[in-house]
Design an enzyme around this catalytic site. Sequence first.
Site, PDB file in Angstrom:
ATOM      1  N   LYS A  22      -0.179   7.046  -8.417  1.00  0.00           N
ATOM      2  CA  LYS A  22      -0.435   5.711  -7.841  1.00  0.00           C
ATOM      3  C   LYS A  22      -0.878   5.855  -6.393  1.00  0.00           C
ATOM      4  O   LYS A  22      -1.877   5.266  -5.978  1.00  0.00           O
ATOM      5  CB  LYS A  22       0.839   4.875  -7.912  1.00  0.00           C
ATOM      6  CG  LYS A  22       0.807   3.613  -7.037  1.00  0.00           C
ATOM      7  CD  LYS A  22       2.064   2.778  -7.141  1.00  0.00           C
ATOM      8  CE  LYS A  22       3.154   3.230  -6.228  1.00  0.00           C
ATOM      9  NZ  LYS A  22       3.047   2.799  -4.826  1.00  0.00           N
ATOM     10  N   ASN A  23      -0.146   6.651  -5.622  1.00  0.00           N
ATOM     11  CA  ASN A  23      -0.393   6.710  -4.178  1.00  0.00           C
ATOM     12  C   ASN A  23      -1.617   7.542  -3.819  1.00  0.00           C
ATOM     13  O   ASN A  23      -2.075   7.490  -2.688  1.00  0.00           O
ATOM     14  CB  ASN A  23       0.854   7.211  -3.439  1.00  0.00           C
ATOM     15  CG  ASN A  23       1.962   6.168  -3.497  1.00  0.00           C
ATOM     16  OD1 ASN A  23       1.719   5.012  -3.883  1.00  0.00           O
ATOM     17  ND2 ASN A  23       3.161   6.569  -3.152  1.00  0.00           N
ATOM     18  N   CYS A 118       8.241  -5.682   4.607  1.00  0.00           N
ATOM     19  CA  CYS A 118       8.436  -5.080   3.282  1.00  0.00           C
ATOM     20  C   CYS A 118       9.943  -4.912   3.108  1.00  0.00           C
ATOM     21  O   CYS A 118      10.684  -4.747   4.085  1.00  0.00           O
ATOM     22  CB  CYS A 118       7.707  -3.730   3.264  1.00  0.00           C
ATOM     23  SG  CYS A 118       8.137  -2.700   1.859  1.00  0.00           S
ATOM     24  N   ARG A 123       7.662  -1.281   8.584  1.00  0.00           N
ATOM     25  CA  ARG A 123       6.404  -0.630   8.188  1.00  0.00           C
ATOM     26  C   ARG A 123       5.205  -1.129   8.991  1.00  0.00           C
ATOM     27  O   ARG A 123       4.250  -1.690   8.465  1.00  0.00           O
ATOM     28  CB  ARG A 123       6.173  -0.771   6.692  1.00  0.00           C
ATOM     29  CG  ARG A 123       7.289  -0.131   5.883  1.00  0.00           C
ATOM     30  CD  ARG A 123       7.063  -0.197   4.416  1.00  0.00           C
ATOM     31  NE  ARG A 123       6.034   0.753   3.974  1.00  0.00           N
ATOM     32  CZ  ARG A 123       5.670   0.866   2.686  1.00  0.00           C
ATOM     33  NH1 ARG A 123       6.198   0.074   1.782  1.00  0.00           N
ATOM     34  NH2 ARG A 123       4.727   1.736   2.334  1.00  0.00           N
ATOM     35  N   LEU A 127       0.090   3.160  14.019  1.00  0.00           N
ATOM     36  CA  LEU A 127      -0.533   4.500  14.019  1.00  0.00           C
ATOM     37  C   LEU A 127      -1.938   4.442  13.406  1.00  0.00           C
ATOM     38  O   LEU A 127      -2.847   5.166  13.829  1.00  0.00           O
ATOM     39  CB  LEU A 127       0.356   5.489  13.270  1.00  0.00           C
ATOM     40  CG  LEU A 127       1.753   5.702  13.865  1.00  0.00           C
ATOM     41  CD1 LEU A 127       2.574   6.641  12.994  1.00  0.00           C
ATOM     42  CD2 LEU A 127       1.664   6.223  15.292  1.00  0.00           C
ATOM     43  N   ASP A 308      10.489   8.811  -1.721  1.00  0.00           N
ATOM     44  CA  ASP A 308      10.264   8.043  -2.954  1.00  0.00           C
ATOM     45  C   ASP A 308      11.096   8.551  -4.124  1.00  0.00           C
ATOM     46  O   ASP A 308      11.078   7.935  -5.187  1.00  0.00           O
ATOM     47  CB  ASP A 308       8.779   8.066  -3.335  1.00  0.00           C
ATOM     48  CG  ASP A 308       7.932   7.302  -2.344  1.00  0.00           C
ATOM     49  OD1 ASP A 308       6.702   7.436  -2.396  1.00  0.00           O
ATOM     50  OD2 ASP A 308       8.506   6.601  -1.493  1.00  0.00           O
ATOM     51  N   ARG A 400       4.821  -2.025 -10.834  1.00  0.00           N
ATOM     52  CA  ARG A 400       3.932  -1.620  -9.737  1.00  0.00           C
ATOM     53  C   ARG A 400       3.683  -0.117  -9.765  1.00  0.00           C
ATOM     54  O   ARG A 400       2.654   0.362  -9.328  1.00  0.00           O
ATOM     55  CB  ARG A 400       4.558  -1.988  -8.388  1.00  0.00           C
ATOM     56  CG  ARG A 400       4.736  -3.470  -8.185  1.00  0.00           C
ATOM     57  CD  ARG A 400       5.072  -3.775  -6.747  1.00  0.00           C
ATOM     58  NE  ARG A 400       4.079  -3.163  -5.871  1.00  0.00           N
ATOM     59  CZ  ARG A 400       4.156  -3.226  -4.536  1.00  0.00           C
ATOM     60  NH1 ARG A 400       5.164  -3.832  -3.961  1.00  0.00           N
ATOM     61  NH2 ARG A 400       3.233  -2.649  -3.791  1.00  0.00           N
TER      62      ARG A 400
HETATM   63  C1  EPZ Z   1       3.130   5.913   1.734  1.00  0.00           C
HETATM   64  O1  EPZ Z   1       3.438   4.729   2.461  1.00  0.00           O
HETATM   65  C2  EPZ Z   1       3.476   5.597   0.290  1.00  0.00           C
HETATM   66  N1  EPZ Z   1       2.661   4.492  -0.186  1.00  0.00           N
HETATM   67  C3  EPZ Z   1       4.965   5.246   0.177  1.00  0.00           C
HETATM   68  O2  EPZ Z   1       5.256   5.060  -1.209  1.00  0.00           O
HETATM   69  C4  EPZ Z   1       5.792   6.430   0.689  1.00  0.00           C
HETATM   70  O3  EPZ Z   1       7.157   6.089   0.652  1.00  0.00           O
HETATM   71  C5  EPZ Z   1       5.369   6.753   2.125  1.00  0.00           C
HETATM   72  O4  EPZ Z   1       3.951   7.024   2.167  1.00  0.00           O
HETATM   73  C6  EPZ Z   1       6.096   7.974   2.676  1.00  0.00           C
HETATM   74  O5  EPZ Z   1       5.865   9.072   1.870  1.00  0.00           O
HETATM   75  C7  EPZ Z   1       1.373   4.716  -0.528  1.00  0.00           C
HETATM   76  O6  EPZ Z   1       0.874   5.822  -0.425  1.00  0.00           O
HETATM   77  C8  EPZ Z   1       0.601   3.533  -1.025  1.00  0.00           C
HETATM   78  P1  EPZ Z   1       3.990   6.168   6.135  1.00  0.00           P
HETATM   79  P2  EPZ Z   1       2.960   4.619   4.002  1.00  0.00           P
HETATM   80  O7  EPZ Z   1       2.859   5.598   6.900  1.00  0.00           O
HETATM   81  O8  EPZ Z   1       1.622   5.218   4.169  1.00  0.00           O
HETATM   82  C9  EPZ Z   1       6.357   4.359   9.820  1.00  0.00           C
HETATM   83  C10 EPZ Z   1       6.141   4.014  -3.080  1.00  0.00           C
HETATM   84  O9  EPZ Z   1       7.303   3.806  -3.432  1.00  0.00           O
HETATM   85  N2  EPZ Z   1       5.010   3.993  10.296  1.00  0.00           N
HETATM   86  O10 EPZ Z   1       4.095   7.654   5.979  1.00  0.00           O
HETATM   87  O11 EPZ Z   1       3.163   3.209   4.425  1.00  0.00           O
HETATM   88  C11 EPZ Z   1       6.772   3.471   8.664  1.00  0.00           C
HETATM   89  O12 EPZ Z   1       7.366   2.289   9.159  1.00  0.00           O
HETATM   90  C12 EPZ Z   1       5.727   3.784  -1.650  1.00  0.00           C
HETATM   91  O13 EPZ Z   1       5.225   4.456  -3.831  1.00  0.00           O
HETATM   92  C13 EPZ Z   1       4.869   3.477  11.582  1.00  0.00           C
HETATM   93  O14 EPZ Z   1       5.851   3.327  12.317  1.00  0.00           O
HETATM   94  O15 EPZ Z   1       4.054   5.549   4.690  1.00  0.00           O
HETATM   95  C14 EPZ Z   1       7.746   4.311   7.894  1.00  0.00           C
HETATM   96  O16 EPZ Z   1       9.023   4.173   8.479  1.00  0.00           O
HETATM   97  C15 EPZ Z   1       6.858   3.221  -0.812  1.00  0.00           C
HETATM   98  N3  EPZ Z   1       3.630   3.120  12.030  1.00  0.00           N
HETATM   99  C16 EPZ Z   1       7.235   5.729   8.115  1.00  0.00           C
HETATM  100  O17 EPZ Z   1       6.347   5.674   9.243  1.00  0.00           O
HETATM  101  C17 EPZ Z   1       2.518   3.259  11.235  1.00  0.00           C
HETATM  102  O18 EPZ Z   1       1.400   2.930  11.700  1.00  0.00           O
HETATM  103  C18 EPZ Z   1       6.489   6.283   6.907  1.00  0.00           C
HETATM  104  O19 EPZ Z   1       5.340   5.543   6.761  1.00  0.00           O
HETATM  105  C19 EPZ Z   1       2.670   3.776   9.934  1.00  0.00           C
HETATM  106  C20 EPZ Z   1       3.922   4.146   9.484  1.00  0.00           C
END
Ligand code: EPZ
Length: 422
Positions: A22-23, A118, A123, A127, A308, A400
Amino acid sequence: MDSILVTGNGPLSGQIPIAGAKNACLTLMPATLLSDEPLTLINAPRLSDIRTMSELLRSLGAEVTSLQGGQVLALSSHDITSRTADYDIVRKMRASILVLGPLLARYGEAVVSLPGGCAIGARPVDLHLKALEAMGAELELKDGYVHAAAPGGLRGGTIDFDFASVGATENALMAATLAKGTTVISNAAREPEIVDLARCLRAMGAQISGEGTSEITIDGVDRLGGATHTVVTDRIELGTYMLAPAICGGEVELLGGRIELVEAFCEKLDAAGISVSETASGLTVTRRSDVIQAVNVTTEPFPGFPTDLQAQMMALLCTAEGTSVLEEKIFENRFMHAPELMRMGAEIDVQGGTATVTGVSRLKGAPVMATDLRASVSLILAGLAAEGETRVSRVYHLDRGYEHVVSKLSGVGASIERISDT
Ligand code: EPZ
């Protein structure tokens, strides 16, 4: 709304096919916006999130055709008519933010709704925005939307992420492919989904090196072509179903599974007393004895233990011998499955980002409620070995990220069915 009924039914045996990730698919699909030639994705998962991304891309004027029951997606962005991603779609799925980089890179402008909150955490997307500004984008936040412009096109830049964000790395990687000059992304996310995206972009003509490491270098090109790309296996679905025989006993083969996708996870399974072996067609999982050993888990960016799979691992550890400590370091609020597992008799103490699980001999089936995608499947896993029936409500969360859960688990002997609550 639907619910899923699951009853503890003894050891499992047989094979479970693992779908495309999915991701990975959610970032491969927006890549179509980078080119006016067709992009074909094979091994796409059949999930509601994929349908939502299709809806978003169509709202921009892209063509998205689902073939072979949804396992093949034919995409084309030859005639993009809008550069605005509306809130009413973005609010349904945060990954919608991944159209921002490609739209900006190809058209020099984009208006994308901020994803909003969320269940598992704030989230933010700071960045993502910082990375695009490093490539010369002019950004304005207004009325809940990001208004992005790069009138002369993006230029290569130096990006150094404070945190190895998956989505921000994906947005930056896609945007950099068409920027003028070279972009270096430091502290880049290393997830297999990033590697898969880079492979697809390279097939489209992008000049990328270093994917899968913390430093990715992209030399911008004038245009990208089309490609046909096979989506990588879903390591989170894989890990989820590996826990079914771990929790119930028996032996299950996960078709398409590869150890390198779940190495950190397998190390914890081994410590808990679960054996994983590679076969010609995937991975086979059995437990070495009826006693599961307690283990401590800390979630980290890849190649660490995946956040995850934290909820699913907790379901296993609820009946381990001893006390396990799970630290959730990625999201602020990702223990919503704990109170539901406690309704089934689990002993869990949550203090901020740490959950301490004291193993009990067996869980008892109970009515429980899904709160987010991965929490919902952890409740089903817990119900597979619980005494009596567990009813998991609000399973739209499940749709989802998991296709055909009932048929995949009943196919290896689980007693599980889906019913309509109405
Ligand atoms: C991806 O989300 C995945 N989703 C998530 O899977 C997964 O849990 C996550 O990566 C971590 O591995 C998809 O790929 C669609 P991050 P993403 O940016 O990209 C903080 C599932 O269950 N952050 O690595 O949103 C954020 O708040 C989902 O399939 C910032 O602070 O993850 C979080 O605490 C859930 N500023 C942490 O980093 C930003 O600009 C990880 O976020 C971006 C992120």
